[in-house]
Design a protein around this motif. Structure first.
Motif, short mmCIF file in Angstrom:
data_model
loop_
_atom_site.label_atom_id
_atom_site.label_comp_id
_atom_site.label_asym_id
_atom_site.label_seq_id
_atom_site.Cartn_x
_atom_site.Cartn_y
_atom_site.Cartn_z
N CYS A 31 0.85 -1.18 0.00
CA CYS A 31 0.00 0.00 0.00
C CYS A 31 0.89 1.24 0.00
O CYS A 31 1.79 1.37 0.83
CB CYS A 31 -0.92 0.02 1.21
SG CYS A 31 -2.08 1.43 1.17
N CYS A 36 0.02 4.74 5.29
CA CYS A 36 0.90 3.57 5.34
C CYS A 36 2.36 3.98 5.19
O CYS A 36 3.24 3.41 5.83
CB CYS A 36 0.50 2.55 4.28
SG CYS A 36 -0.97 1.59 4.72
N PHE A 112 -2.19 -1.02 -3.62
CA PHE A 112 -3.27 -0.10 -3.29
C PHE A 112 -2.68 1.28 -2.99
O PHE A 112 -1.47 1.44 -2.87
CB PHE A 112 -4.04 -0.58 -2.06
CG PHE A 112 -4.72 -1.91 -2.23
CD1 PHE A 112 -5.72 -2.08 -3.17
CD2 PHE A 112 -4.35 -2.99 -1.45
CE1 PHE A 112 -6.34 -3.31 -3.33
CE2 PHE A 112 -4.98 -4.22 -1.60
CZ PHE A 112 -5.97 -4.38 -2.54
N THR A 132 -6.75 4.90 -2.81
CA THR A 132 -7.38 4.64 -1.52
C THR A 132 -8.87 4.93 -1.60
O THR A 132 -9.70 4.17 -1.07
CB THR A 132 -6.73 5.50 -0.42
OG1 THR A 132 -5.32 5.21 -0.39
CG2 THR A 132 -7.34 5.24 0.93
#
Length: 160
Positions: A31, A36, A112, A132
């Motif tokens: 991610c 993150c 992601f 996201t």
């Protein structure tokens, strides 16, 4: 998400926190989202879903930080190793793939949070699933409105 029975162990850098899993989900991913990046202190974080009933903390337990009202991040309080991301409403938690004793056992399948992906990682051969906003659509507003992450600039006071 398919459940895959396995046997795997891992833990933090100093060994104060250790875990064992008996199953994972077919969700190994990286991610790039800004939360993150900050939680890992890196360009992205690698995570894999683990059903809650398939993990046992075998030494110590992670400390936690509520990154929003909906999720927390777990880490070793002694050495700081990032260990998990836990979205409270989920039936699984995500462990950091790099904290497994054999991280190569769970190669990432998708990406992601590509809205925050650094350009030098734009050509990874791992399938990109989206931003996201797209991949967390049901949760993104709740996370955004309860975000406890410091903004990406100096502030005179914190928390707000």
């Amino acid at each position: 998400m398919d459940r895959i029975e396995t046997q795997a162990s891992g833990g933090c850098q100093c060994g104060a926190v250790r875990y064992h899993v008996t199953a994972v989900l077919d969700t190994s991913h990286i991610c790039h989202c800004r939360m993150c990046q900050k939680a890992a202190g890196n360009f992205f974080i690698a995570l894999i879903g683990v059903p809650r009933d398939a993990i046992a903390w075998t030494r110590g337990e992670p400390a936690t930080f509520a990154s929003s009202d909906k999720a927390m991040r777990g880490f070793c309080r002694d050495c700081g190793t990032p260990l998990l991301y836990d979205y409270h409403d989920s039936k699984h938690i995500n462990l950091t793939t790099g904290s497994f004793d054999n991280p190569a056992q769970f190669p990432p399948r998708v990406q992601f949070g590509v809205e925050a992906q650094l350009p030098l990682f734009g050509h990874l051969s791992i399938k990109a699933e989206g931003t996201t906003e797209e991949t967390m659509a049901a949760y993104v507003d709740a996370i955004r409105t309860s975000n406890h992450q410091h903004p990406d600039h100096d502030t005179a006071h914190w928390p707000h």
